[in-house]
Design an enzyme around this catalytic site. Structure first.
Site, short mmCIF file in Angstrom:
data_model
loop_
_atom_site.label_atom_id
_atom_site.label_comp_id
_atom_site.label_asym_id
_atom_site.label_seq_id
_atom_site.Cartn_x
_atom_site.Cartn_y
_atom_site.Cartn_z
CB ILE A 135 10.92 -2.99 -7.37
CG1 ILE A 135 12.33 -2.46 -7.69
CG2 ILE A 135 10.61 -4.20 -8.21
CD1 ILE A 135 13.42 -3.50 -7.45
CG ASP A 136 7.73 -0.71 -3.05
OD1 ASP A 136 7.02 -0.28 -3.97
OD2 ASP A 136 7.31 -1.45 -2.13
CG LEU A 137 13.36 4.89 -2.44
CD1 LEU A 137 13.03 6.37 -2.60
CD2 LEU A 137 13.75 4.64 -0.98
CB THR A 139 12.13 -3.29 -3.03
OG1 THR A 139 11.06 -3.18 -2.10
CG2 THR A 139 12.29 -4.75 -3.42
#
Length: 299
Positions: A135-137, A139
């Protein structure tokens, strides 16, 4: 060569099927099945059993995996443990990644990512960390990580066959309350040619992307959504919601004028089938307190 073993006792409500049918049912990759067969490394009640023969409730299945084609990455160890463990068993763990750290390194000897920290946690057990998804940094939320390579192919197939489900909570701009109670966003996503860090709608070269959302609450000029992914493109939720003019609060890339302190996107729920079983498991990552002000007023 590293040898991995797995023992499973079939439950009393198990429906009889062939050995091949069982391995397919468990989503064991074909290459792994091949070596189980040619090396006779699958035993039923202590004896090799041909793949066309049946197994029954109560049978003990012993598997020895000697050729597992999963790349092992040696992560530099990071003694920090910013994550929390939400669930753990012998094969995997699900952790709650905080916002602000990357899921994995992008260059040799990079440190400070979730995988560096989990690698340190698992090293105490004599285990390696195997990444399944990211998952994104910016998020936060639930991330599943393998503790043994024999489950990685199974979990990857659950992802590709969409039997693994991930639900996110997002807080978005909705000043005119135009969002529907539920809807599907469907437009392809590609790289923004002006900024390689960003993604955008791309109807020529983009990859198919489908996002479903359901409205949970409204609070002043914002709406809180439960979001489910049908595909898993980079920044998919962020791009899709910004693309319908409802960007996520705190998104530095797709809502740069917003001053919210963090991206209000959280992977709250992860549902998957426990490897080598029919058990469905749901793991929930508690919402960070940053979401509290947007959940007080029901729709």
């Amino acid at each position: 060569m590293t040898i991995y073993q797995k023992k499973v006792t079939l439950e009393t409500d198990f429906s009889p099927m062939s050995v091949r049918g069982l391995l397919n049912h468990w989503l064991i990759p074909q290459k792994m099945q091949h070596f189980l067969r040619v090396d006779q490394n699958i035993l039923v009640n202590g004896q090799y059993r041909a793949f066309n023969r049946f197994v029954e409730p109560g049978d003990q299945i012993d598997m020895t995996f000697s050729d597992v084609s999963v790349k092992t990455q040696d992560y530099d160890l990071d003694q920090a443990q910013l994550f929390t463990v939400l669930y753990e068993d012998a094969d995997l763990l699900v952790v709650n990644k905080p916002a602000g750290i990357k899921t994995h390194p992008n260059r040799p000897h990079e440190n400070g990512t979730l995988m560096n920290q989990v690698a340190t946690y698992l090293a105490a057990q004599g285990k390696h960390a195997y990444m399944v998804h990211r998952i994104d940094l910016a998020t936060s939320g639930a991330v599943i990580i393998g503790k043994t390579p024999i489950v990685i192919g199974i979990l990857n197939r659950q992802l590709s066959q969409k039997t693994m489900a991930r639900q996110y909570i997002a807080v978005v701009n909705d000043p005119q309350q135009l969002l529907l109670d539920h809807d599907t966003i469907n437009f392809p996503i590609g790289i923004d040619p002006d900024n390689q860090r960003k993604r955008q709608a791309d109807y020529i070269n983009g990859l198919s992307a489908i996002t479903h959302y359901q409205l949970l609450t409204r609070q002043n000029d914002t709406a809180t959504l439960a979001v489910n992914l049908e595909t898993g493109r980079t920044h998919q939720i962020r791009v899709h919601l910004a693309g319908i003019d409802h960007p996520i609060l705190g998104d530095p890339l797709y809502n740069p004028s917003d001053t919210t302190s963090r991206l209000l996107l959280h992977g709250q729920t992860l549902r998957y089938t426990e490897p080598f079983t029919d058990h469905q498991r749901t793991v929930i990552a508690p919402l960070p307190t940053a979401f509290d002000p947007y959940l007080n007023q029901p729709q």
